[in-house]
Design an enzyme around this catalytic site. Structure first.
Site, short mmCIF file in Angstrom:
data_model
loop_
_atom_site.label_atom_id
_atom_site.label_comp_id
_atom_site.label_asym_id
_atom_site.label_seq_id
_atom_site.Cartn_x
_atom_site.Cartn_y
_atom_site.Cartn_z
CE LYS A 119 -2.16 0.47 -5.45
NZ LYS A 119 -1.65 0.34 -4.04
CD GLU A 188 5.08 3.65 -2.70
OE1 GLU A 188 5.09 4.82 -2.24
OE2 GLU A 188 4.05 2.95 -2.75
#
Length: 270
Positions: A119, A188
């Site tokens: 990631k 996020e």
């Protein structure tokens, strides 16, 4: 009587195929014991997050976390996981300097940990180009937009995308990562309507954390979920246990038994 068959391992293709269908469950883990437990609990993705800088090492941010740190913890988690897709965070400055450095570092992570994906944070044209090159050589990549912890000194800890211009930038960055081949994108700390717009705009599944219920999946940091990270209580977090008190009670009970010479008892002696 024959034992139950071992569940088939989750693949990147499985995650992509879940888009708009069954929600994707993601949690972090940093060691073999919790890796095994969350895998047995049936999560789809185990993220070895650079959040270990905060919840394991006690740093104030993820910035001090090194590549060797991530490889050590990633390998430990992989030794406990047999079904879930293990994805490892690439730490600060391991993929931003050049595409060539990113290819070497990401390749090292997969080779030395046994994880199936990495990631990386950000959605600039340069990051998208790096994602494209990684995918091209067979390294699956999960993207990460919104509040990106490695940029904390530049953007602060705040919700991203409240203003129209910023929201549009996030949508375009998500499309860029999608086109580059990211198999999923973490969203996020952003308004739920912005996350919903991104989710509807890209073919890759979105994984939310503080981004509302419209994402294709959700991720939580395991010590936060278990109530081990006392004092950390952002609005998006739901604690599913209070293990801090459980641990203290267990250690106190052990200490009392030692002081009273109840442990070890005859049952615990050779």
């Amino acid at each position: 009587m024959s034992s139950a068959p071992t569940p088939r391992a989750v693949t990147v293709r499985d995650i992509r195929d879940r888009k708009g269908k069954e929600p994707i469950v993601v949690v972090t883990a940093y060691d073999v014991l919790f890796g095994r437990l969350v895998d047995q609990a049936g999560v789809d993705i185990v993220l070895v997050g650079d959040s270990l800088g905060n919840v394991v090492a006690g740093f104030q941010s993820t910035l001090p976390v090194t590549l060797d740190n991530m490889i050590y913890h990633g390998a430990a988690v992989c030794r406990g996981v047999s079904r879930a897709l293990v994805t490892v965070d690439m730490p600060f400055l391991t993929y931003q300097i050049s595409t060539e450095k990113a290819l070497a570092n990401c390749g090292r992570v997969l080779a030395e940990t046994g994880a199936q994906a990495v990631k990386i944070e950000g959605g600039s044209e340069r990051i998208a180009e790096t994602v494209s090159r990684l995918v091209e050589i067979g390294i699956p990549v999960m993207g990460h937009l919104g509040f990106t912890p490695q940029s904390v000194n530049a953007i602060g800890v705040r919700v991203q995308g409240r203003e129209a211009e910023e929201a549009e930038r996030l949508v375009q960055e998500a499309k860029r990562l999608d086109e580059a081949g990211a198999f999923a994108v973490v969203l996020e700390l952003m308004p739920a309507d912005v996350a919903a717009r991104i989710t509807a705009s890209i073919s890759a599944p979105t994984i939310g954390i503080g981004a509302g219920v419209s994402c294709d999946g959700q991720v939580l940091v395991l010590p936060d979920l278990l109530g081990l990270n006392e004092g950390f209580a952002p609005r998006f977090l739901k604690q599913y246990a209070n293990l801090s008190e459980t641990v203290r009670d267990a250690v106190r009970a052990y200490g009392d038994d030692v002081k009273q010479r109840r442990y070890p008892s005859a049952d615990h002696s050779f």
